[in-house]
Design a protein around this motif. Structure first.
Motif, PDB file in Angstrom:
ATOM      1  N   LEU A  43      85.505  21.558  -3.817  1.00  0.00           N
ATOM      2  CA  LEU A  43      85.646  21.305  -2.382  1.00  0.00           C
ATOM      3  C   LEU A  43      87.104  21.337  -1.909  1.00  0.00           C
ATOM      4  CD1 LEU A  43      83.064  18.405  -1.897  1.00  0.00           C
ATOM      5  CD2 LEU A  43      82.808  20.799  -1.225  1.00  0.00           C
ATOM      6  N   GLY A  44      88.014  20.781  -2.693  1.00  0.00           N
ATOM      7  CA  GLY A  44      89.402  20.683  -2.261  1.00  0.00           C
ATOM      8  C   GLY A  44      90.289  21.804  -2.751  1.00  0.00           C
ATOM      9  N   GLY A  45      89.847  22.492  -3.808  1.00  0.00           N
ATOM     10  CA  GLY A  45      90.651  23.551  -4.398  1.00  0.00           C
ATOM     11  C   GLY A  45      91.445  23.074  -5.599  1.00  0.00           C
ATOM     12  N   ASN A  46      91.351  23.846  -6.701  1.00  0.00           N
ATOM     13  CA  ASN A  46      92.104  23.586  -7.930  1.00  0.00           C
ATOM     14  C   ASN A  46      91.785  22.251  -8.581  1.00  0.00           C
ATOM     15  OD1 ASN A  46      93.325  26.058  -7.721  1.00  0.00           O
ATOM     16  ND2 ASN A  46      95.197  25.279  -6.788  1.00  0.00           N
ATOM     17  N   GLN A  47      90.584  21.740  -8.359  1.00  0.00           N
ATOM     18  CA  GLN A  47      90.152  20.531  -9.051  1.00  0.00           C
ATOM     19  C   GLN A  47      89.606  20.911 -10.421  1.00  0.00           C
ATOM     20  OE1 GLN A  47      90.575  17.465  -8.737  1.00  0.00           O
ATOM     21  NE2 GLN A  47      89.087  16.608 -10.143  1.00  0.00           N
ATOM     22  N   ALA A  48      90.070  20.274 -11.472  1.00  0.00           N
ATOM     23  CA  ALA A  48      89.548  20.520 -12.816  1.00  0.00           C
ATOM     24  C   ALA A  48      88.244  19.755 -13.000  1.00  0.00           C
ATOM     25  CB  ALA A  48      90.565  20.088 -13.869  1.00  0.00           C
ATOM     26  N   PHE A 158      86.034  23.827 -15.826  1.00  0.00           N
ATOM     27  CA  PHE A 158      85.787  24.744 -14.725  1.00  0.00           C
ATOM     28  C   PHE A 158      86.907  24.647 -13.694  1.00  0.00           C
ATOM     29  CE2 PHE A 158      81.318  24.392 -16.230  1.00  0.00           C
ATOM     30  CZ  PHE A 158      81.098  25.746 -16.445  1.00  0.00           C
ATOM     31  N   PHE A 159      87.327  25.799 -13.176  1.00  0.00           N
ATOM     32  CA  PHE A 159      88.370  25.977 -12.159  1.00  0.00           C
ATOM     33  C   PHE A 159      89.787  25.744 -12.689  1.00  0.00           C
ATOM     34  CE2 PHE A 159      84.579  24.203  -9.958  1.00  0.00           C
ATOM     35  CZ  PHE A 159      84.182  25.369  -9.334  1.00  0.00           C
ATOM     36  N   LEU A 170      99.353  26.738 -25.376  1.00  0.00           N
ATOM     37  CA  LEU A 170      98.652  26.608 -24.101  1.00  0.00           C
ATOM     38  C   LEU A 170      99.624  26.182 -23.007  1.00  0.00           C
ATOM     39  CD1 LEU A 170      95.409  24.713 -25.203  1.00  0.00           C
ATOM     40  CD2 LEU A 170      95.815  27.175 -25.106  1.00  0.00           C
ATOM     41  N   GLU A 171      99.421  26.734 -21.816  1.00  0.00           N
ATOM     42  CA  GLU A 171     100.232  26.373 -20.662  1.00  0.00           C
ATOM     43  C   GLU A 171      99.313  25.813 -19.577  1.00  0.00           C
ATOM     44  OE1 GLU A 171     102.668  29.594 -19.327  1.00  0.00           O
ATOM     45  OE2 GLU A 171     102.926  30.367 -21.357  1.00  0.00           O
ATOM     46  N   PHE A 172      99.620  24.621 -19.075  1.00  0.00           N
ATOM     47  CA  PHE A 172      98.840  24.005 -18.009  1.00  0.00           C
ATOM     48  C   PHE A 172      99.568  24.275 -16.691  1.00  0.00           C
ATOM     49  CE2 PHE A 172      97.691  21.894 -21.870  1.00  0.00           C
ATOM     50  CZ  PHE A 172      96.329  21.677 -21.741  1.00  0.00           C
ATOM     51  N   VAL A 173      98.996  25.187 -15.905  1.00  0.00           N
ATOM     52  CA  VAL A 173      99.682  25.671 -14.706  1.00  0.00           C
ATOM     53  C   VAL A 173      98.777  25.538 -13.484  1.00  0.00           C
ATOM     54  CG1 VAL A 173     101.100  27.256 -16.056  1.00  0.00           C
ATOM     55  CG2 VAL A 173      98.928  28.047 -15.127  1.00  0.00           C
ATOM     56  N   ASP A 174      99.310  25.956 -12.325  1.00  0.00           N
ATOM     57  CA  ASP A 174      98.529  25.887 -11.095  1.00  0.00           C
ATOM     58  C   ASP A 174      97.219  26.647 -11.244  1.00  0.00           C
ATOM     59  OD1 ASP A 174     100.578  24.484  -9.998  1.00  0.00           O
ATOM     60  OD2 ASP A 174     101.384  26.140  -8.813  1.00  0.00           O
ATOM     61  N   GLY A 175      96.169  26.107 -10.642  1.00  0.00           N
ATOM     62  CA  GLY A 175      94.859  26.728 -10.740  1.00  0.00           C
ATOM     63  C   GLY A 175      94.740  28.000  -9.916  1.00  0.00           C
ATOM     64  N   LEU A 176      93.621  28.705 -10.121  1.00  0.00           N
ATOM     65  CA  LEU A 176      93.344  29.943  -9.403  1.00  0.00           C
ATOM     66  C   LEU A 176      92.281  29.740  -8.328  1.00  0.00           C
ATOM     67  CD1 LEU A 176      93.101  32.333 -12.496  1.00  0.00           C
ATOM     68  CD2 LEU A 176      95.083  31.968 -11.010  1.00  0.00           C
ATOM     69  N   SER A 177      91.781  28.531  -8.219  1.00  0.00           N
ATOM     70  CA  SER A 177      90.690  28.252  -7.301  1.00  0.00           C
ATOM     71  C   SER A 177      91.235  27.942  -5.908  1.00  0.00           C
ATOM     72  CB  SER A 177      89.845  27.087  -7.830  1.00  0.00           C
ATOM     73  OG  SER A 177      88.688  26.915  -7.052  1.00  0.00           O
ATOM     74  N   ALA A 178      90.306  27.635  -4.989  1.00  0.00           N
ATOM     75  CA  ALA A 178      90.648  27.300  -3.607  1.00  0.00           C
ATOM     76  C   ALA A 178      89.477  26.543  -3.012  1.00  0.00           C
ATOM     77  CB  ALA A 178      90.933  28.575  -2.808  1.00  0.00           C
ATOM     78  N   PRO A 179      89.669  25.845  -1.892  1.00  0.00           N
ATOM     79  CA  PRO A 179      88.570  25.094  -1.297  1.00  0.00           C
ATOM     80  C   PRO A 179      87.327  25.942  -1.065  1.00  0.00           C
ATOM     81  CG  PRO A 179      90.631  24.500  -0.236  1.00  0.00           C
ATOM     82  CD  PRO A 179      90.938  25.653  -1.141  1.00  0.00           C
ATOM     83  N   PRO A 210      93.512  14.623  -7.292  1.00  0.00           N
ATOM     84  CA  PRO A 210      92.084  14.820  -7.578  1.00  0.00           C
ATOM     85  C   PRO A 210      91.247  14.782  -6.299  1.00  0.00           C
ATOM     86  CG  PRO A 210      93.049  13.245  -9.099  1.00  0.00           C
ATOM     87  CD  PRO A 210      94.079  13.484  -8.033  1.00  0.00           C
ATOM     88  N   THR A 211      90.252  15.658  -6.225  1.00  0.00           N
ATOM     89  CA  THR A 211      89.401  15.762  -5.036  1.00  0.00           C
ATOM     90  C   THR A 211      87.929  15.809  -5.430  1.00  0.00           C
ATOM     91  OG1 THR A 211      89.735  18.175  -5.103  1.00  0.00           O
ATOM     92  CG2 THR A 211      91.133  16.916  -3.603  1.00  0.00           C
ATOM     93  N   PRO A 212      87.011  15.516  -4.496  1.00  0.00           N
ATOM     94  CA  PRO A 212      85.576  15.522  -4.814  1.00  0.00           C
ATOM     95  C   PRO A 212      85.051  16.931  -5.105  1.00  0.00           C
ATOM     96  CG  PRO A 212      86.037  14.295  -2.788  1.00  0.00           C
ATOM     97  CD  PRO A 212      87.276  15.044  -3.126  1.00  0.00           C
ATOM     98  N   ILE A 213      83.900  16.969  -5.757  1.00  0.00           N
ATOM     99  CA  ILE A 213      83.180  18.216  -5.978  1.00  0.00           C
ATOM    100  C   ILE A 213      81.743  18.055  -5.476  1.00  0.00           C
ATOM    101  CG2 ILE A 213      84.548  19.047  -7.927  1.00  0.00           C
ATOM    102  CD1 ILE A 213      82.387  17.889  -9.797  1.00  0.00           C
ATOM    103  N   ARG A 214      81.093  19.184  -5.230  1.00  0.00           N
ATOM    104  CA  ARG A 214      79.703  19.191  -4.794  1.00  0.00           C
ATOM    105  C   ARG A 214      78.853  19.813  -5.890  1.00  0.00           C
ATOM    106  NH1 ARG A 214      77.532  22.509   0.589  1.00  0.00           N
ATOM    107  NH2 ARG A 214      75.419  21.626   0.673  1.00  0.00           N
TER     108      ARG A 214
END
Length: 223
Positions: A43-48, A158-159, A170-179, A210-214
């Motif tokens: 929902l918010g984008g880039n939430q793991a 996921f995401f 391993l590199e922990f970087v900005d996500g590729l997702s979006a809202p 951190p943001t909610p998911i559906r």
């Protein structure tokens, strides 16, 4: 192989038999039956979204990162990816994906890893492992199946975007997702879904927020 396959779903959210919100930083458990379609919406984008799957009839059979990677020669998950169990069976198939890439290697944050990565003062911070353990101990589905700490294998993120460097790090970087981005899976067997909607505040993967998911489930559209 790391090609992305962005494919949109034709399913109508109004027809879903399950439509729930998992708050930021909380666990979520659900039984998804064979043939049903399961969607996770960022929902918010880039939430793991740390996720585990178990055979609902035999929880000693569960998602295997090793078999999933080895059988498909692919580190990242996208449309068409099959999620294999430790017994070599396909548990779910990704049938739609508007993000295009999901991590199989980063694992779940824990008090110990938070301390190693971010400092001693981070040890008491809430983590995905805490979420998993809380759900195993208190969720009625997990309690009924007699699940416990021993039932925590490596999970899917996921995401989440975790590139692998040339030397294997391993590199922990900005996500590729979006809202509004989502991933959708068809259950190939009855599965228990165990999610930790990651509470991580130290990693840029979710912009430190951190943001909610559906979560949605549809009955088998072919029945």
């Amino acid at each position: 192989m790391s090609a992305t396959q962005v494919v949109e779903s034709r399913l109508d959210p109004e027809a879903a038999v399950v439509d729930e919100i998992c708050p930021a930083g909380e666990p979520w458990v659900k039984l998804v039956m064979q043939g049903q379609i399961f969607r996770i919406v960022d929902l918010g984008g880039n939430q793991a979204v740390d996720t585990l799957f178990y055979n609902a009839s035999r929880v000693t059979e569960r998602y295997s990162a090793t078999n999933t990677i080895r059988r498909q020669q692919m580190l990242y998950l996208t449309t068409g990816s099959m999620l294999y169990s430790n017994c070599g069976n396909v548990m779910l198939t990704i049938v739609a994906d508007t993000c295009g890439r999901h991590d199989t290697l980063g694992g779940a944050c824990a008090a110990e890893s938070n301390t190693v990565r971010y400092g001693l003062d981070k040890f008491p911070m809430h983590s995905c492992r805490d979420n998993f353990l809380h759900a195993l101990a208190h969720d009625p589905v997990c309690e009924h199946l007699g699940m416990g700490k021993r039932d925590l294998p490596s999970n899917i993120n996921f995401f989440m975007n975790v590139p692998v460097g040339e030397e294997g790090g391993l590199e922990f970087v900005d996500g590729l997702s979006a809202p509004g981005k989502y991933v959708e899976m068809k259950a190939e067997m009855d599965v228990v879904v165990l999610i930790s909607n990651c509470p991580q505040l130290n990693n840029p993967c979710n912009a430190y927020n951190p943001t909610p998911i559906r979560l949605l489930v549809w009955d088998d559209p072919n029945v």
